[in-house]
Structures are given as C-alpha cells and as structure tokens.
Design a protein around this motif. Structure first.
Motif, short mmCIF file in Angstrom:
data_model
loop_
_atom_site.label_atom_id
_atom_site.label_comp_id
_atom_site.label_asym_id
_atom_site.label_seq_id
_atom_site.Cartn_x
_atom_site.Cartn_y
_atom_site.Cartn_z
N PRO A 92 13.27 5.30 -0.19
CA PRO A 92 12.96 6.20 -1.23
C PRO A 92 11.62 5.83 -2.01
O PRO A 92 10.91 6.86 -2.59
N GLY A 93 11.32 4.69 -1.88
CA GLY A 93 10.09 4.20 -2.85
C GLY A 93 9.05 4.30 -1.91
O GLY A 93 7.89 3.94 -2.70
N ASN A 94 8.86 4.44 -0.77
CA ASN A 94 7.57 4.65 0.13
C ASN A 94 7.45 5.65 0.99
O ASN A 94 6.52 5.85 1.67
N TRP A 95 8.22 6.46 1.05
CA TRP A 95 8.48 7.44 2.04
C TRP A 95 7.32 8.56 1.76
O TRP A 95 6.47 8.95 2.80
N LYS A 96 6.74 8.72 0.67
CA LYS A 96 5.81 9.95 0.25
C LYS A 96 4.62 9.29 0.78
O LYS A 96 3.71 10.00 1.43
N ILE A 124 0.83 -1.19 -0.05
CA ILE A 124 0.11 -0.01 -0.13
C ILE A 124 0.96 1.18 0.14
O ILE A 124 0.59 2.44 -0.33
N PHE A 125 2.12 1.12 0.47
CA PHE A 125 3.22 2.32 0.55
C PHE A 125 3.82 2.32 -0.87
O PHE A 125 4.78 3.26 -0.91
N ASP A 126 3.95 1.43 -1.61
CA ASP A 126 4.76 1.62 -2.64
C ASP A 126 4.20 2.36 -3.74
O ASP A 126 3.15 2.32 -4.39
N GLU A 127 5.29 3.29 -4.15
CA GLU A 127 4.89 4.34 -4.95
C GLU A 127 4.71 3.72 -6.56
O GLU A 127 3.88 4.40 -7.44
N GLU A 132 -10.85 6.47 -3.33
CA GLU A 132 -10.64 5.16 -2.87
C GLU A 132 -9.20 4.90 -2.62
O GLU A 132 -8.94 4.03 -1.57
N ASP A 133 -7.98 5.36 -3.17
CA ASP A 133 -6.84 4.89 -2.69
C ASP A 133 -6.58 5.79 -1.51
O ASP A 133 -6.03 5.14 -0.62
N MET A 134 -7.19 7.08 -0.97
CA MET A 134 -6.97 7.56 0.21
C MET A 134 -7.55 7.01 1.44
O MET A 134 -7.12 6.49 2.48
N PRO A 160 10.23 6.27 -12.24
CA PRO A 160 11.67 5.90 -12.91
C PRO A 160 11.90 4.32 -12.36
O PRO A 160 11.44 4.09 -11.39
N ALA A 161 12.96 3.94 -13.09
CA ALA A 161 13.08 2.28 -12.57
C ALA A 161 13.86 2.39 -11.62
O ALA A 161 13.83 1.41 -10.69
N ASP A 162 14.92 3.52 -11.10
CA ASP A 162 15.63 3.42 -10.09
C ASP A 162 14.87 4.21 -8.75
O ASP A 162 15.74 4.85 -8.04
N TYR A 163 13.55 4.19 -8.77
CA TYR A 163 12.92 5.05 -7.79
C TYR A 163 13.21 4.58 -6.51
O TYR A 163 13.04 5.49 -5.37
N ASN A 164 13.52 3.42 -6.31
CA ASN A 164 13.70 2.85 -4.89
C ASN A 164 15.28 2.65 -4.52
O ASN A 164 15.74 2.33 -3.54
N ASP A 165 16.22 3.69 -5.27
CA ASP A 165 17.71 3.53 -4.85
C ASP A 165 18.08 4.90 -4.71
O ASP A 165 19.06 5.23 -3.90
N GLN A 166 17.62 6.02 -5.11
CA GLN A 166 17.92 7.18 -4.96
C GLN A 166 17.29 7.76 -3.61
O GLN A 166 16.01 8.29 -3.59
N ASP A 167 18.07 8.23 -2.68
CA ASP A 167 17.52 8.85 -1.49
C ASP A 167 17.12 10.48 -1.76
O ASP A 167 17.83 10.89 -2.55
#
Length: 346
Positions: free
Chosen positions: A214-218, A149-152, A252-254, A163-170
């Motif tokens: 980086p991929g779930n903080w938002k 549920i937290f995965d962007e 619905e997502d919220m 982007p493909a490296d969304y979970n790598d860039q802090d």
C-alpha cells in the motif's frame, strides 16, 4: 572403409601399417581449462542455469508462469467455492434471473474486439489493475528489500499529508484502476503499453527482490508506465508531461524515479514477443476466472470481410512455406514398377 586415414595413406600395406603405428603412438596431451587460458562458460552450462532460474524470472522466460496469475489462484478458488454453494441454493429455488449468456450460432457469431496485436484499451487496463490488486493483496508477509525511491511518505505524489497508516490499508481495485486509467487517458497511451507495464513491474519485483504494498504501489506503477511508454510508443511522453498530470510532482523526482527504476531492472528493458503474448493470454485467463469478460459483439458483414481478407493475405504469404514443408507421398495405384507375375515351380 570408416578409417580416418584411408583417404591420405598410400595403397601399400607396409606403409599403411607404418602410418597406423605413427598415429597410435602419438597421444595428444590433455590440457585443463586453466592451462589453456580459456575460462569461458560452456553454452550448455548457461542453458542449464537459465532453466533453473526460469521460475524466479517469469518476466524474461515465455514458459515460466506469471506471478499475478499464481497470486490470483487463491482468491479464485474461494470464489468458486462460494459460487458452488450459491448454485446449490439456487437449484432449490425457482430461477429469477434476467441475465442471458450470449452464445454463437450458425447465423450469429459473437466476438470481442480484443486481440493480441490490438488489445481493448479499457478492459486491458482493468485486467492490469486487477493483477496489481492481487500483487498487493497476496504479497509475501516477510516483505523484502525496501527502496526509498518508491516510498510515498518520502516522495509523496501530492501535497496533502500522508496518513500515518498509509502502509497498512490495502487499496481497492477501483482505486488502482482509476489511477492507471488517469495516466493512460491523459498521456494517450496504448493498450500494449499497459501489458509492457505489467511486465516491467514483475521484473522489478523479481530483480530487486521487493514486494509491492500500500505504501509504494503508486510510485512503482508510475515508474513502470513511464518506462513502458518510452520503450513501446514511438512518440514517447516526456517526464515534464507527467508533471502536468500529477500537479504536485517535480521533474527532478520523475528523473530520479526513472533512473533508479532502470538501475533496479539492470537496464533490461527488452520484452520478447513470446513474453508479451504470455502476459496477454494470462490476463485474459485471469479476467475469465474473475468474471471480467470482454464485451461480445455480433460479427458484422464488414468485420467478416476484413477477417477473410486477412486470412487470404496470410494464406498467400505462407503458401510457399507450407508447400516446402508438405510431406510427399504417393498412392499404391500410382507406383510404376515391374508388374506382378506368378512364379513357375518346376
């Protein structure tokens, strides 16, 4: 004196002996907890469990250290080393600094407008963004449980391609600050809500045994703000209002984000005042260690009169309490007794 049967046994010695004999001959059988049908845990056992779990639940116990403060210590030590080296180099060179540090004097007192009951909104958001930044930067390498549920990538906040490296860039601290500030300014949330947001964030990481990256903080921050605004503020922001701020997200997502966030928190949304105060002062400590000081302003006449009025009100309110708890003593001169007379020895 001291006997358990002295008040109900007759005065006859013979009858008293018979009563003692009857008491000594009767022994109450010991019943185990299983035989008595009582399987309740003793209160002392529960308190010991809480003491043991204090380190793992910092968002529930006021005496446990906060997670963000411990994660920021590593960077603070490195910064202190670099500052020490820079100071040594500056000692060899003449000073050419125009910055002046403000100090209070007898005629001028410098204070900041942030208190535990009314924090400064701008700098509280900066401190919370810095705490989230340290959570992401110094996260555990082994990771933890993954919540979809937290995965962007699975639940994007915008229609733009992830982007493909969304979970790598802090993310940088400024990026986190802009995201949190946009939500708070658009929804008109208070500074106290930001502190409660950080409490819910760390409680989620502890209960769900997950890490923020980086991929779930938002989406984690969004869920914490959504829940904190409904719990803290009297006029809560509806989920549909966040859809007006984040144009590409659906109601619905919220709703799903809020429901899963509550389930992972085990519906524990209570924030004691002691925990709130601990997070506030730890945020100030982290800000001072990172040179993120609150703005100082000279104490004006109006502020001084307000502080004096508040102190008088508190003094009148707690005067009876202090009077009751005051230790009573008397001087030797005020003791009234038999005057001293010299002894006559024959």
């Amino acid at each position: 004196m001291g006997g358990t049967t002295s008040c109900c046994v007759p005065t006859s010695p013979k009858r008293r002996r018979n009563a003692h004999a009857r008491l000594e001959s009767f022994t109450e059988p010991e019943l185990s907890r299983e035989d008595s049908g009582c399987n309740l845990q003793h209160i002392s056992d529960r308190e010991n469990v809480d003491e043991l779990n204090m380190e793992s639940n910092p968002a529930d116990h006021p005496r446990a250290g906060t997670m963000f403060l411990s994660k920021s210590q590593t960077d603070v030590r490195e910064k202190r080393k670099s500052i020490f080296i820079n100071n040594l180099t500056h000692l060899m060179e003449p000073r050419q600094s125009n910055t002046r540090c403000k100090h209070s004097s007898c005629s001028t007192i410098f204070l900041d407008d942030s208190t535990v009951s009314q924090p400064n909104l701008k700098y509280t958001i900066k401190c919370v963004a810095l705490a989230i930044f340290y959570h992401i930067k110094n996260r555990d390498s082994h990771g933890g449980t993954v919540q979809d549920i937290f995965d962007e990538k699975l639940h994007p906040l915008t229609n733009s391609a992830v982007p493909a490296d969304y979970n790598d860039q802090d993310p940088e601290q400024k990026q986190i600050y802009r995201f949190v500030r946009t939500l708070f300014c658009s929804a008109q949330l208070t500074a106290e809500c930001a502190i409660v947001t950080l409490v819910y964030l760390e409680r989620l990481l502890t209960y769900a045994e997950m890490t923020i990256g980086p991929g779930n903080w938002k989406r984690i921050v969004l869920g914490a703000i959504l829940l904190a605004s409904k719990v803290w503020d009297d006029q809560a922001v509806w989920n549909v209002d966040y859809c007006q701020i984040l144009k590409d997200i659906t109601v619905e997502d919220m709703n799903e984000l809020e429901r899963d966030f509550l389930e992972l928190l085990q519906f524990n949304i209570n924030v004691p005042s002691s925990v709130y105060a601990k997070y506030y002062f730890d945020l100030r400590s982290m800000a001072e260690a990172n040179n993120l000081s609150f703005p100082l302003e000279p104490l004006s006449r109006d502020k001084a009169q307000k502080l004096e009025a508040i102190s008088r009100l508190c003094d009148d309110r707690y005067k009876d309490v202090r009077r009751a708890s005051r230790k009573r003593w008397s001087s030797v001169d005020n003791l009234c007794g038999v005057p001293w007379v010299p002894a006559i020895l024959s």
